[in-house]
Structure formats: structure tokens, C-alpha cells
Design an enzyme around this catalytic site. Structure first.
Site, PDB file in Angstrom:
ATOM      1  N   GLU A 198     -92.512 -42.034 -19.122  1.00  0.00           N
ATOM      2  CA  GLU A 198     -93.135 -41.481 -18.509  1.00  0.00           C
ATOM      3  C   GLU A 198     -92.495 -40.912 -17.208  1.00  0.00           C
ATOM      4  O   GLU A 198     -92.895 -40.143 -16.763  1.00  0.00           O
ATOM      5  CB  GLU A 198     -94.456 -42.302 -19.169  1.00  0.00           C
ATOM      6  CG  GLU A 198     -95.822 -41.439 -17.485  1.00  0.00           C
ATOM      7  CD  GLU A 198     -97.349 -41.405 -17.779  1.00  0.00           C
ATOM      8  OE1 GLU A 198     -97.000 -41.661 -18.672  1.00  0.00           O
ATOM      9  OE2 GLU A 198     -97.896 -41.945 -17.077  1.00  0.00           O
ATOM     10  N   ASP A 199     -92.263 -42.477 -16.224  1.00  0.00           N
ATOM     11  CA  ASP A 199     -92.164 -42.235 -15.271  1.00  0.00           C
ATOM     12  C   ASP A 199     -90.536 -42.634 -15.227  1.00  0.00           C
ATOM     13  O   ASP A 199     -90.207 -42.906 -13.884  1.00  0.00           O
ATOM     14  CB  ASP A 199     -92.410 -44.091 -15.019  1.00  0.00           C
ATOM     15  CG  ASP A 199     -94.041 -43.340 -14.479  1.00  0.00           C
ATOM     16  OD1 ASP A 199     -94.708 -42.904 -14.713  1.00  0.00           O
ATOM     17  OD2 ASP A 199     -94.708 -44.793 -14.584  1.00  0.00           O
TER      18      ASP A 199
END
Ligand code: NI
Length: 185
Positions: free
Chosen positions: A72-73
């Protein structure tokens, strides 16, 4: 000699991978503390649950805890996690990642449904993540956003709490402390 319930070598490999992937990132609201702190705290919550409620796959839970934000990051892809850690870990981390292709309002429900299709070891990570994040909110958050965060925590607990009585109790206490904090604002 007894062996520990989880593999220290797998922990080290996942920790190192996460440290490199999140290099330079910091925890919001901490004035620059490294993002590894968030990952370590989430993993500590998961290990505490595994210690008091053995039965889930500890290596899967721990690796997913350390790696839960890499897709996600960071630039890391599902394929890279798959190549380094295998199918179970890669699919767990993918389920723990919100789908950026969906409208924002639908992302949490979608991720929760995908987590529910994973082994319970993965559920522990989402509970541990929100327990770790349920601190007094930044002053910049609107009243609306603060309340939404509380309601979202309740939905996570309702969806995944069945995986761990221990983490459910910790999460409930954090939700109550958060609500008490909001009431004082
Ligand atoms: Ni997280």
C-alpha cells in the site's frame, strides 16, 4: 533444546525487507520517528496475541505484520512479496492493502472482505494495526474525520474480532479511550 513458536530467521528477513522498503518514511504525528516503529508495534501486538492464544500460524502472522504496508505504501509489488516470501504471505499482505482503484469510501469494506477470506493469522494483523493507530487524533483532523475513524474501528472489530479475544479486548479498550478523548475536545 526447545524451539520458539516462530522463526527468528523469517522475522529477520521480513524486518529487513520492510526496513528497506519503507526507508525514509516516518510515522505521521511523531515528528519524524521512523516508520519501522509502526511495523514493530503492530508485530508486537500480534506476537502478544500469539503468546496467549496459540493456534494461528505464527510465521504467517508475524511476516504479514512486518510487511503489511509494503504494497500500500511503497513501490513493492505483490509479485515481489510473492518471490521473497511465498504465496500465503503475499496474499495476506495484498488483502491488508486497500485497493487504490476503488472509491475511497469503499476501500475499507473491500479490504475487510478480502481479509476475511484469508487465514485468521492475517485477521490478527488488521486488529493489531488499528490498535496501534488508535491514538489521540492530530489536531488537524475535522470532528467528522475523528468520528469516522472511531466508527471505522468499530467496523473492523465487528468484522475481525472473532480471530482473537485478546486483541478484541485491547481494541475495545482503545476505542473507548479514543471516544473519551473525543468527548473532551
Ligand atoms: Ni499499518
Amino acid at each position: 533444546m526447545d524451539t520458539p513458536p516462530w522463526s527468528p530467521d523469517r522475522y529477520l528477513t521480513a524486518y529487513r525487507f520492510a526496513a528497506e522498503a519503507h526507508r525514509g518514511q516516518t510515522v505521521p504525528g511523531t515528528d519524524g520517528l521512523p516508520y519501522l516503529m509502526h511495523l514493530s508495534l503492530v508485530c508486537m501486538e500480534v506476537m502478544s496475541a500469539l503468546a496467549v492464544e496459540p493456534g494461528d500460524d505464527p510465521d504467517l502472522a508475524i511476516q504479514c505484520a512486518l510487511l503489511h504496508d509494503v504494497i500500500e505504501d511503497t513501490d513493492v509489488t505483490h509479485e515481489q512479496v510473492l518471490a521473497s516470501f511465498g504465496r500465503a504471505v503475499a496474499d495476506g499482505v495484498q488483502a491488508l492493502s486497500k485497493d487504490p482503484g476503488l472509491p475511497k469510501a469503499e476501500r475499507m469494506a473491500d479490504s475487510l472482505a478480502r481479509i476475511q477470506a484469508q487465514p485468521r493469522a492475517v485477521w490478527l494483523v488488521k486488529l493489531a494495526d488499528r490498535i496501534t493507530n488508535l491514538a489521540p487524533p492530530p489536531a488537524s483532523w475535522s470532528a467528522d474525520k475523528r468520528a469516522r475513524y472511531r466508527d471505522e474501528a468499530g467496523r473492523i472489530l465487528a468484522a475481525l474480532g472473532g480471530a482473537s479475544a485478546y486483541l478484541s479486548a485491547r481494541m475495545q479498550a482503545r476505542i473507548e479511550a479514543y471516544a473519551a478523548h473525543l468527548a473532551q475536545l
